[in-house]
Scaffold this motif. Sequence first.
Motif, PDB file in Angstrom:
ATOM      1  N   LYS A  37      59.176  33.332 -35.867  1.00 45.74           N
ATOM      2  CA  LYS A  37      59.152  33.536 -34.422  1.00 45.74           C
ATOM      3  C   LYS A  37      60.400  34.291 -33.961  1.00 45.74           C
ATOM      4  N   GLU A  38      61.544  33.950 -34.523  1.00 47.93           N
ATOM      5  CA  GLU A  38      62.802  34.570 -34.103  1.00 47.93           C
ATOM      6  C   GLU A  38      62.848  36.047 -34.496  1.00 47.93           C
ATOM      7  N   VAL A  39      62.369  36.371 -35.690  1.00 42.23           N
ATOM      8  CA  VAL A  39      62.385  37.764 -36.140  1.00 42.23           C
ATOM      9  C   VAL A  39      61.490  38.638 -35.268  1.00 42.23           C
ATOM     10  N   HIS A  42      62.869  40.706 -32.246  1.00 38.11           N
ATOM     11  CA  HIS A  42      63.780  41.840 -32.416  1.00 38.11           C
ATOM     12  C   HIS A  42      63.029  43.053 -32.951  1.00 38.11           C
ATOM     13  N   GLN A  43      62.887  44.069 -32.123  1.00 42.80           N
ATOM     14  CA  GLN A  43      62.151  45.268 -32.506  1.00 42.80           C
ATOM     15  C   GLN A  43      62.798  45.990 -33.685  1.00 42.80           C
ATOM     16  N   ASN A  44      64.143  45.967 -33.739  1.00 42.59           N
ATOM     17  CA  ASN A  44      64.837  46.703 -34.798  1.00 42.59           C
ATOM     18  C   ASN A  44      64.760  46.025 -36.160  1.00 42.59           C
ATOM     19  N   LEU A  45      64.040  44.902 -36.257  1.00 42.54           N
ATOM     20  CA  LEU A  45      63.895  44.211 -37.534  1.00 42.54           C
ATOM     21  C   LEU A  45      62.488  44.344 -38.116  1.00 42.54           C
ATOM     22  N   VAL A 276      70.270  37.467 -34.575  1.00 44.61           N
ATOM     23  CA  VAL A 276      69.208  36.693 -35.217  1.00 44.61           C
ATOM     24  C   VAL A 276      69.767  35.766 -36.289  1.00 44.61           C
ATOM     25  N   ASP A 277      70.821  36.196 -36.986  1.00 42.49           N
ATOM     26  CA  ASP A 277      71.399  35.352 -38.032  1.00 42.49           C
ATOM     27  C   ASP A 277      72.198  34.190 -37.455  1.00 42.49           C
ATOM     28  N   TYR A 278      72.859  34.407 -36.327  1.00 42.63           N
ATOM     29  CA  TYR A 278      73.547  33.284 -35.686  1.00 42.63           C
ATOM     30  C   TYR A 278      72.531  32.295 -35.094  1.00 42.63           C
TER      31      TYR A 278
END
Length: 318
Positions: A37-39, A42-45, A276-278
């Motif tokens: 869900k978190e990924v 983010h469009q750049n991922l 996203v990693d934090y």
Amino acid sequence: HRFLPRGWNPTSTSKMRALLLVACVDAQIKFTCDIQKEVKKHQNLQNLKLLFDGRRVGNATLGPLMRKTGSTTMQRFAGPTAKRVRRPADYLHSRIVASVRDPIERFASGYRQVETFYELGWVPRHFFKGECVLKWTRDDCAGNPQMKSGYVLAKRKVPAAAAARRRTRQIRRLLRFISDVERCGFFDDHLYPMTPYFASLSSAGVSMDNIKLVKTDELDAKLPSLLGKPMRVGTAMATAGRGWARTLVQAATDSNDPDWALARAAVRRICRLVAVDYACFSFEPPELCRVALRGAVVPEPYPPPVAMPRPALAVAAP
């Protein structure tokens, strides 16, 4: 102080070790979000070319071997005869040990790695042409001939004023690099955030409960006990990414530092890139990072450099 038992003697080595062990257990890294869900936020991922290289050691799998997370150390630990895995589905029905690193530190290390490749003349030429041209190197010539030829520059003492000017130039160069990533996306896998790798594993049916996360700087200490394989391995190419990240964060939090404004801009923008990693790992971000993820990021143009006084040159008497 909440870890201190009554009657604790600070000179007791055994008790000190026990205290440190409790603190380490308390600091165990873990997942803190819904990975898939978190990924998706983010469009750049969405179009990263992820590789899922890993190594099978007994009934465990080391991986995914992401760049700048001790991947070379883990490969050396597994040994040359270890079975190689390459697809997310290869991680199914296996105990997984994965290395993760503080997001800002990892980005800084990835940047230093790309810079090192540039100085060696190894950066692909297509980075500097096409639809999105990278511009961070435009204040420099193409590569460092001495590094490319295998020479090592001798260390020499640099005057404080010259060192300060050099650090300012380095942070400005980093800011240009950050602008390239913001414009063109994560163009090199040394910069990819870590979360998308685990999102892909999850999509393939891998349970996050089967993944043991280890901090990169603890690999040497924890891998032998986790895998029952006593061995010490050396680290790969050093890029000073950890020291660079700490220097940057320190400058960003010290309003008396000449590079305070530049460093704050760099840290805030890196925070946005690795948000996203934090969100998905229990690393403690700097306070400035918390603010950046809630508010606006300082835009270009960057604050002008602080003028550093230059010593007057001695003039010979006529």
